[in-house]
Motif scaffolding. Sequence first.
Motif, PDB file in Angstrom:
ATOM      1  N   GLU A 385       0.799  -1.495  -0.335  1.00  0.00           N
ATOM      2  CA  GLU A 385      -0.465  -0.446  -0.209  1.00  0.00           C
ATOM      3  C   GLU A 385       0.678   1.588  -0.048  1.00  0.00           C
ATOM      4  OE1 GLU A 385      -3.267  -0.544   2.843  1.00  0.00           O
ATOM      5  OE2 GLU A 385      -3.807  -1.462   2.478  1.00  0.00           O
ATOM      6  N   HIS A 386       2.361   0.998  -0.329  1.00  0.00           N
ATOM      7  CA  HIS A 386       2.883   2.387  -0.461  1.00  0.00           C
ATOM      8  C   HIS A 386       2.818   3.324  -1.403  1.00  0.00           C
ATOM      9  CE1 HIS A 386       6.446   4.519  -0.670  1.00  0.00           C
ATOM     10  NE2 HIS A 386       6.799   5.300   0.784  1.00  0.00           N
ATOM     11  N   GLN A 387       2.723   4.182  -1.527  1.00  0.00           N
ATOM     12  CA  GLN A 387       2.706   5.127  -2.236  1.00  0.00           C
ATOM     13  C   GLN A 387       3.477   4.495  -4.228  1.00  0.00           C
ATOM     14  OE1 GLN A 387      -0.276   6.898  -2.936  1.00  0.00           O
ATOM     15  NE2 GLN A 387      -0.358   8.643  -0.852  1.00  0.00           N
ATOM     16  N   VAL A 388       4.374   4.950  -3.749  1.00  0.00           N
ATOM     17  CA  VAL A 388       5.350   3.754  -4.543  1.00  0.00           C
ATOM     18  C   VAL A 388       5.321   3.027  -5.347  1.00  0.00           C
ATOM     19  CG1 VAL A 388       7.801   3.254  -5.559  1.00  0.00           C
ATOM     20  CG2 VAL A 388       7.147   5.320  -4.019  1.00  0.00           C
ATOM     21  N   ASP A 419      -6.984  -2.160  -1.772  1.00  0.00           N
ATOM     22  CA  ASP A 419      -6.099  -1.102  -1.141  1.00  0.00           C
ATOM     23  C   ASP A 419      -5.501   0.709  -1.610  1.00  0.00           C
ATOM     24  OD1 ASP A 419      -5.417  -3.067  -0.053  1.00  0.00           O
ATOM     25  OD2 ASP A 419      -3.316  -3.972  -2.030  1.00  0.00           O
ATOM     26  N   TYR A 420      -5.653   0.658  -2.746  1.00  0.00           N
ATOM     27  CA  TYR A 420      -5.928   2.356  -3.343  1.00  0.00           C
ATOM     28  C   TYR A 420      -7.119   3.064  -2.690  1.00  0.00           C
ATOM     29  CZ  TYR A 420      -4.054   5.824  -6.843  1.00  0.00           C
ATOM     30  OH  TYR A 420      -3.554   6.286  -7.435  1.00  0.00           O
ATOM     31  N   ALA A 421      -8.205   2.651  -2.799  1.00  0.00           N
ATOM     32  CA  ALA A 421      -9.059   2.930  -2.160  1.00  0.00           C
ATOM     33  C   ALA A 421      -8.904   3.414  -0.647  1.00  0.00           C
ATOM     34  CB  ALA A 421     -10.476   2.171  -1.737  1.00  0.00           C
ATOM     35  N   HIS A 422      -7.920   2.086   0.030  1.00  0.00           N
ATOM     36  CA  HIS A 422      -7.610   2.326   1.716  1.00  0.00           C
ATOM     37  C   HIS A 422      -7.278   4.059   1.706  1.00  0.00           C
ATOM     38  CE1 HIS A 422      -5.468   0.693   5.157  1.00  0.00           C
ATOM     39  NE2 HIS A 422      -6.881   0.519   5.435  1.00  0.00           N
ATOM     40  N   VAL A 423      -5.941   3.755   0.360  1.00  0.00           N
ATOM     41  CA  VAL A 423      -5.217   4.536   1.329  1.00  0.00           C
ATOM     42  C   VAL A 423      -5.548   6.151   0.702  1.00  0.00           C
ATOM     43  CG1 VAL A 423      -2.845   4.976   0.464  1.00  0.00           C
ATOM     44  CG2 VAL A 423      -3.467   2.934   0.781  1.00  0.00           C
ATOM     45  N   HIS A 424      -6.430   6.332   0.000  1.00  0.00           N
ATOM     46  CA  HIS A 424      -6.773   7.174  -1.232  1.00  0.00           C
ATOM     47  C   HIS A 424      -7.958   7.710  -1.197  1.00  0.00           C
ATOM     48  CE1 HIS A 424      -2.813   8.098  -3.847  1.00  0.00           C
ATOM     49  NE2 HIS A 424      -2.886   7.089  -4.119  1.00  0.00           N
ATOM     50  N   GLY A 425      -8.673   6.914   0.193  1.00  0.00           N
ATOM     51  CA  GLY A 425     -10.063   7.116   0.303  1.00  0.00           C
ATOM     52  C   GLY A 425     -11.267   6.992  -0.927  1.00  0.00           C
ATOM     53  N   PRO A 426     -12.133   6.911  -0.404  1.00  0.00           N
ATOM     54  CA  PRO A 426     -13.168   6.267  -1.859  1.00  0.00           C
ATOM     55  C   PRO A 426     -13.143   7.246  -3.056  1.00  0.00           C
ATOM     56  CG  PRO A 426     -14.008   5.642   0.234  1.00  0.00           C
ATOM     57  CD  PRO A 426     -12.922   6.386   0.648  1.00  0.00           C
ATOM     58  N   SER A 427     -13.541   8.134  -1.841  1.00  0.00           N
ATOM     59  CA  SER A 427     -14.294   9.609  -2.712  1.00  0.00           C
ATOM     60  C   SER A 427     -12.764  10.131  -3.511  1.00  0.00           C
ATOM     61  CB  SER A 427     -14.965  10.753  -1.869  1.00  0.00           C
ATOM     62  OG  SER A 427     -16.550   9.609  -1.675  1.00  0.00           O
ATOM     63  N   ASP A 428     -11.427   9.727  -3.103  1.00  0.00           N
ATOM     64  CA  ASP A 428     -10.509  10.385  -3.860  1.00  0.00           C
ATOM     65  C   ASP A 428     -10.608  10.290  -5.623  1.00  0.00           C
ATOM     66  OD1 ASP A 428      -7.863  11.567  -3.412  1.00  0.00           O
ATOM     67  OD2 ASP A 428      -7.528   9.993  -4.877  1.00  0.00           O
ATOM     68  N   VAL A 429     -10.089  11.950  -5.609  1.00  0.00           N
ATOM     69  CA  VAL A 429     -10.289  11.808  -7.615  1.00  0.00           C
ATOM     70  C   VAL A 429      -9.867  10.661  -8.272  1.00  0.00           C
ATOM     71  CG1 VAL A 429      -9.596  13.375  -9.442  1.00  0.00           C
ATOM     72  CG2 VAL A 429     -10.628  14.048  -7.491  1.00  0.00           C
ATOM     73  N   VAL A 434      -9.436   4.955 -10.458  1.00  0.00           N
ATOM     74  CA  VAL A 434      -8.881   3.985 -10.837  1.00  0.00           C
ATOM     75  C   VAL A 434     -10.574   2.971 -11.327  1.00  0.00           C
ATOM     76  CG1 VAL A 434      -7.837   2.098  -9.440  1.00  0.00           C
ATOM     77  CG2 VAL A 434      -6.937   3.680  -9.773  1.00  0.00           C
ATOM     78  N   ARG A 435     -11.752   3.377 -10.983  1.00  0.00           N
ATOM     79  CA  ARG A 435     -12.674   2.236 -11.186  1.00  0.00           C
ATOM     80  C   ARG A 435     -12.412   2.950 -12.203  1.00  0.00           C
ATOM     81  NH1 ARG A 435     -16.489   4.832  -6.922  1.00  0.00           N
ATOM     82  NH2 ARG A 435     -18.209   3.793  -7.872  1.00  0.00           N
ATOM     83  N   ARG A 436     -12.502   4.347 -13.036  1.00  0.00           N
ATOM     84  CA  ARG A 436     -12.497   3.834 -14.760  1.00  0.00           C
ATOM     85  C   ARG A 436     -12.405   3.663 -15.292  1.00  0.00           C
ATOM     86  NH1 ARG A 436     -11.708   9.366 -17.467  1.00  0.00           N
ATOM     87  NH2 ARG A 436     -11.796   9.324 -20.012  1.00  0.00           N
ATOM     88  N   GLU A 437     -10.253   3.008 -15.306  1.00  0.00           N
ATOM     89  CA  GLU A 437      -9.385   2.374 -16.055  1.00  0.00           C
ATOM     90  C   GLU A 437     -10.465   0.855 -15.751  1.00  0.00           C
ATOM     91  OE1 GLU A 437      -6.019   3.487 -14.156  1.00  0.00           O
ATOM     92  OE2 GLU A 437      -6.356   5.706 -14.205  1.00  0.00           O
ATOM     93  N   LEU A 438     -10.899   0.251 -14.369  1.00  0.00           N
ATOM     94  CA  LEU A 438     -11.988  -1.052 -14.501  1.00  0.00           C
ATOM     95  C   LEU A 438     -12.526  -1.237 -15.530  1.00  0.00           C
ATOM     96  CD1 LEU A 438     -11.398  -3.769 -12.571  1.00  0.00           C
ATOM     97  CD2 LEU A 438     -13.130  -2.409 -11.190  1.00  0.00           C
ATOM     98  N   ALA A 439     -13.159  -0.281 -14.860  1.00  0.00           N
ATOM     99  CA  ALA A 439     -14.664  -0.168 -16.221  1.00  0.00           C
ATOM    100  C   ALA A 439     -14.509  -0.815 -17.671  1.00  0.00           C
ATOM    101  CB  ALA A 439     -15.369   1.025 -15.904  1.00  0.00           C
TER     102      ALA A 439
END
Length: 511
Positions: A385-388, A419-429, A434-439
């Motif tokens: 979960e590190h940013q890098v 992991d991304y949502a846990h670090v950045h928050g679910p509402s982070d831009v 990432v959700r859009r890329e997944l779709a």
Amino acid sequence: MGDWWLAGRYRLIERLGSGGMAVVWRARDTHMHRHVAVKLLRDEYTVPGAAERLAREARVAGELASPHIVTVYDFGTGPLQQAAPGDPHTPPVPDAAGHESVYVTMELVPGRSLAKVVSDEAPLPLGRVLDWAAQLCDALEVAHEAGVLHRDIKPANVMTTDRGVLKVLDFGIARSMKTLAAGSTLTRPGGVLGTAAYMSPEQANGSELDARSDLYSAGCLLYELLVGEPPFGFGEVPSLLFRHVHVEAEIPERVRAGLPDAMAELILALLAKHPSDRPQDAAAVRRRLAVVPLPPSTPQPSRSEQAEELARRMDELSGLPPDEAVDRLRDLLRAHLAVFGPDHERTLNVRDDLAYYLGLRGERPLAVRVLRQLVVDCGRVLGAEHQVTLAARRNLAYWTAKAGEPGEAARLLGDLLPDYAHVHGPSDVETLKVRRELALCTGRSGDVDEAVRLLRVLIADMARVLGGEHRQVITAREELAYWDHRSAKTGTVLPEPTASPDSSPSARRTG
């Protein structure tokens, strides 16, 4: 991670590498409460008597005591069993059915193989090679005095720790595994066992070997450290064996200008075709190494000065065409490895940038390979979960999709998203991106209905966070319209919306 158990004792954590006959794992020895390296013999070589043969060699290797020889801890056979999905830390029940595997457990060495060092940094400074050569001689002297030959000295079988300590892997075990691969006994006459690029003439001929054969292989290794490749290069095995037996090696100082005569002469002596013309033991080689003169030292800039210079050179990458950027980044990677080491965050970032520019210049599969290894290394050094690490995982998904594997990219993004949502928050831009890329990857992989569902939920969340008229929301609606038509099978073929910059990898670093 942690999905498999071996012999009810070793929890396999991470695959470290593989060769022709074995796979190596980082594992946790739950009896001794320590991490170890576990070498598993591949199934096709688990023939009758394999465990006994491997045990015979492992016992001998386990008796070699040297700071420059990797310690063998254990050997045997045991079931390879999958851990319970909900409880990977608890061993399977003793009577559970499992596949019997032949294994050896060894000291886990923190560092890099010399093969990796050569790949990253060769040709290497003479002083560093002399230090490592002396340590290699120490290891060979201990083994040879105990009557143990290695038979497969090569960069991949030698490790260097983060503190510069050299350690040789697989004394004896290398021979056992090669023998099993050849389907022979340990004393099979005429067998050609070893790695062709580093094989002595007598080994290539299937003749009887002694310690001087290992010294020939050591000469090939030192040649590669100083020049960048072994004396006869790489290629087809028959051609390499012929050259070892019949062709003289290129004189080292012709390949690397400025190499001291004493060093060049020593390497040529180690590469002599007949064993009697070589140094007769490792101690003799070490004595000759001790009199090789080092070039005059020049004042070196401080680490902070080197770090500032590297940051300046990284700044200059901005705006360069991909071809030039890749060439510069390869030089910068060698410099970062020398200044910071392989596990420093700045070194890992340079590898990420190199993958990015490789992708830009069209080498997408290579970019994917670089990123796969980078994700493993970032996870080991920095955590998942590190940013890098998160940035490398996201970029791996991006270039995987660009390389024509949207289904695999969707899987990677699905693993990344929690992991991304846990670090950045679910509402982070960035989480929304990432959700859009997944779709989009989900749709391109063929699951159109799921892409539509993901986009509809996403657009509602994006509108709540960004506002209904934000350009990203409008673009997502256009993408939904495209996939909605595909899902409805209307027969109308719409052009897929052009990907906006928001669907590209995470922001690049320029310093």
